[in-house]
Each structure stands twice: as C-alpha cells, then as structure tokens.
Scaffold this motif. Structure first.
Motif, PDB file in Angstrom:
ATOM      1  N   ARG A  22       0.823  -1.205   0.000  1.00  0.00           N
ATOM      2  CA  ARG A  22       0.000   0.000   0.000  1.00  0.00           C
ATOM      3  C   ARG A  22       0.855   1.253   0.000  1.00  0.00           C
ATOM      4  O   ARG A  22       0.516   2.271  -0.629  1.00  0.00           O
ATOM      5  CB  ARG A  22      -0.936  -0.001   1.210  1.00  0.00           C
ATOM      6  N   ALA A  27      -2.073  -1.357  -4.750  1.00  0.00           N
ATOM      7  CA  ALA A  27      -3.088  -1.890  -3.842  1.00  0.00           C
ATOM      8  C   ALA A  27      -3.537  -3.254  -4.355  1.00  0.00           C
ATOM      9  O   ALA A  27      -4.439  -3.360  -5.184  1.00  0.00           O
ATOM     10  CB  ALA A  27      -4.269  -0.930  -3.744  1.00  0.00           C
ATOM     11  N   GLN A  30      -7.713  -5.087  -0.467  1.00  0.00           N
ATOM     12  CA  GLN A  30      -8.236  -4.132   0.488  1.00  0.00           C
ATOM     13  C   GLN A  30      -8.809  -4.895   1.681  1.00  0.00           C
ATOM     14  O   GLN A  30      -9.632  -5.796   1.506  1.00  0.00           O
ATOM     15  CB  GLN A  30      -9.333  -3.268  -0.151  1.00  0.00           C
ATOM     16  N   ASP A  40      -8.345  -6.212  -5.378  1.00  0.00           N
ATOM     17  CA  ASP A  40      -8.429  -5.016  -6.203  1.00  0.00           C
ATOM     18  C   ASP A  40      -8.433  -5.410  -7.682  1.00  0.00           C
ATOM     19  O   ASP A  40      -8.695  -6.547  -8.033  1.00  0.00           O
ATOM     20  CB  ASP A  40      -7.256  -4.083  -5.890  1.00  0.00           C
TER      21      ASP A  40
END
Length: 397
Positions: A22, A27, A30, A40
């Motif tokens: 991150r 990313a 999540q 993602d």
C-alpha cells in the motif's frame, strides 16, 4: 467466484503484503475487517508461503462459476497483448484448459522450448581469456610481460569458443530451472526435466535484466521470437506486479484495467485497418502556467483517418444498460465525463466524436444513446466484445 476460504497463515501473509504494498501505491487487496480481504483490479496467480495458490480470474460474465470461460478469456488477452502465437486448436492445448494460469504459462513455455531445442539452439563465439602451459589462439603480450618470473612458463591466451553460451540460452535455462521447481503438473514436470538434461551445458543467467536487453532480434534469431514473452513472464521480467521480500512469490499478477486497455488497442488496430490508424496520444495539457504545460491529458487511443480524429478511452467496469434513470446513470462515473470533455476541448477543439469503451456482457450488448456536450461535441459509450475482439460500433458513429 465471488468468495474463497483461506488458511490463517495465507490470510496473515496477504494482510502483511497489503500493508507493505500500500505504501508503494500497488493496492493488491483491500482489508475489510478481521475476516475479509477484497481483491483489487488485479488478475492472475499468486502463491503464498504455505503453498496455497490463489487464482484471480476476470469476471466478465453474469453467471457465477464459469471458470473455463474466464480462464479462456484471460489467456486470449495475454496471448494477444504479449504476441504469443495461438495454439488453441491443438489437443495438448485442450488438455490444459483446466490448469491455473501459472501452469498454463509454464506448459506453453515448455512446448515452445521443446520445439526450439529440436530445431537447434543458436551457438555463438565467446571470447575466453585463460592461462595455459601451451599456446592457443592469440598471446596477450601485455599481460604476459607483467608475468612474474615464477610463472614465466605459463602463457596468457585469448581465443574464441563456439558454444551455446548466449544471453538468450542463459535466460531460457534460468526460466527452465524455475519451471522445474514450481510446476505441479506431471506432464510438465517430466518434459521440464528432459529439457534440463538436454540443456545441461548452458550456464544460468546471473544478470537477467542485462541478458534481456542483449536478446538478439535479427533474422537468425527469428525462431526464438515465440518463446521470449513466455520466458519473460516466468522470470517476472514483464509482470506488472512482482512481489518482493523475504518470500520470493512465484506470482503473475496483472492490473486488469491496463490489460484490457492493451487488448483493446491491438484489436482496434486489426478491426479498423487500413482505413484508420490507431495510435497513442499526443502531448496535450489541461492548462499552461508561466509558459509551461500543466496536467497531462493522455487518452488511451486516437483514431486518425486523414484529417479526421477521434478520441477513445477504455474502462474496465460492468455497466447496466437498463439503468437509464437519472439516479443510476447506467453505472457511469461523472469524473470520466469530465475527463472526456477535457479531451474533446484539447484534441478535437470542441467539435467531434469521442467514445468510452466498456466490456460487453448480457446487460450491455449495444451502444448507449449518444451523450451530447453541445451541438458539435458528442460522446458515445460503446461495448467491446471480449470474445470476438471487436468494438460494437453503432450506425451513427
């Protein structure tokens, strides 16, 4: 296809990767509480330290559980983007349909390498410097004059050896070693070790990036062309997200938005050739400040036909063609329309045709009614058929 259960060790490792990646802007997942991880916009295969393998497939259909269709689509897109020769019609390829993406890539690499070895590896002359008690080749007089008296009976020599020690062969040997260690398919394991025995005389690459830059592209290396993208994939040379750290994860993760964009670009060039030229964007900016352009405006594609120009931008998102009310707005984003309006002002001078391209599915199989910014500037929302590799173009566009 929407949810999968993971062991606690794999879940904890993914959480740690999420925190580490991150900070770098990648990313991967999540975190949603202590029990859920939401993936993602990445597809591919990722292996955890405990041996758990995650295969993330693109969901371009409404029906759940269609793994074969999703795998077939991802493979077709990768073959198109990386220019891998298709072999979907062979019996061996049909048998590989149920394998995960990483096993499929390794099987394709082994098949291409087996064909290359049968045709013969490319040899080249390699300069060798050594010290011998006899003369061979050319005497290096500079080094010989600096020889101490106690070693005067030895000669410093330079000569060429015709061997298979080339950058391309070293990379193929390194990729083959990776396949031998990673594959779990019995057929691939057997073929990999057979090829490893046949390439025993080729050294492994110690500098992968340097050898990749030295890969020959002349006509004498034409038969190496089909195996190169697969070799780079296995060595993580072209993988957009290669996980690094204490655990060297044999992962192949690709940002789906970027993969969709490149796939559309290749297919558009085929569909509209030769009337239209499909190319990248020019250098336009949103505004200027003190004589310099600020905030680049870079659409995905520009279509040119003589003096005519059209702007296209791709979005990997599932639209709802029936949600035409002012509240749902088909699932479109207002920010995308602001972006297209800026493209229209800078590239088309406020007059022309533009298009947003979304993947085609059962709920969005034809172009939406045109969106008019004014009487001269119009925006179309067009579906792209992933299976056929064609843009669905309405009559008025």
């Amino acid at each position: 296809m929407d949810a999968a259960w993971l062991p606690q060790a794999s879940f904890d490792w993914l959480c740690a990767e999420f925190e580490r990646l991150r900070g770098g802007g990648a990313a991967l997942v999540q975190r949603d509480g202590a029990r859920w991880l939401r993936l993602d916009q990445y597809v591919g295969v990722m292996e955890c330290p405990d041996g758990t393998t995650l295969e993330v497939l693109p969901k371009h259909v409404t029906a759940d559980g269609d793994h074969a269709s999703a795998r077939r689509l991802l493979r077709r897109m990768l073959c198109t983007v990386l220019d891998i020769p298709p072999r979907e019609g062979s019996l061996a390829e049909v048998a590989l349909f149920d394998l995960p993406l990483n096993e499929w890539v390794m099987a394709r690499f082994l098949a291409a390498l087996d064909e290359l070895v049968k045709r013969g590896l490319r040899f080249d002359y390699t300069r060798v410097r050594e010290e011998q008690v006899f003369l061979r080749g050319r005497l290096d007089t500079t080094r010989q004059l600096r020889q101490p008296p106690t070693r005067a009976h030895l000669f410093h020599l330079e000569h060429d050896v015709f061997s298979e020690d080339r950058p391309e062969n070293r990379l193929l040997r390194s990729a083959l070693d990776c396949v031998c260690a990673r594959t779990r398919n019995p057929g691939s394991w057997r073929l990999a070790h057979e090829l490893s025995t046949r390439m025993a005389g080729v050294p492994r690459s110690t500098h992968v990036a340097t050898d990749l830059r030295a890969w020959g592209t002349d006509r004498l290396m034409a038969h190496y062309r089909s195996v190169r993208p697969l070799c780079e994939l296995i060595l993580s040379g072209q993988s957009p997200l290669a996980l690094r750290g204490d655990w060297r994860s044999p992962s192949m993760m690709f940002p789906m938005e970027r993969l969709f964009e490149r796939y559309v670009g290749v297919c558009l060039a085929r569909q509209f050739a030769p009337a239209w030229q499909v190319g990248g964007a020019a250098s336009e900016h949103l505004c200027s400040h003190q004589g310099k352009g600020w905030f680049n405006l870079i659409p995905d594609f520009l279509l040119r036909r003589g003096e005519e120009l059209r702007v296209l931008d791709t979005k990997w998102k599932v639209l709802d063609g029936l949600a035409s009310d002012s509240r749902e707005k088909y699932g479109l984003k207002q920010a995308d329309f602001y972006q297209m309006f800026a493209y229209g002002q800078r590239y088309l001078e406020g007059a022309g045709e533009m298009a947003l391209v979304y993947p085609l599915h059962a709920g969005f199989d034809q172009a939406l009614p045109v969106f008019a910014f004014d009487a001269r500037l119009r925006l179309w929302v067009l579906p792209f058929d992933l299976e056929q590799g064609k843009l669905v173009v309405p009559e008025g566009w």
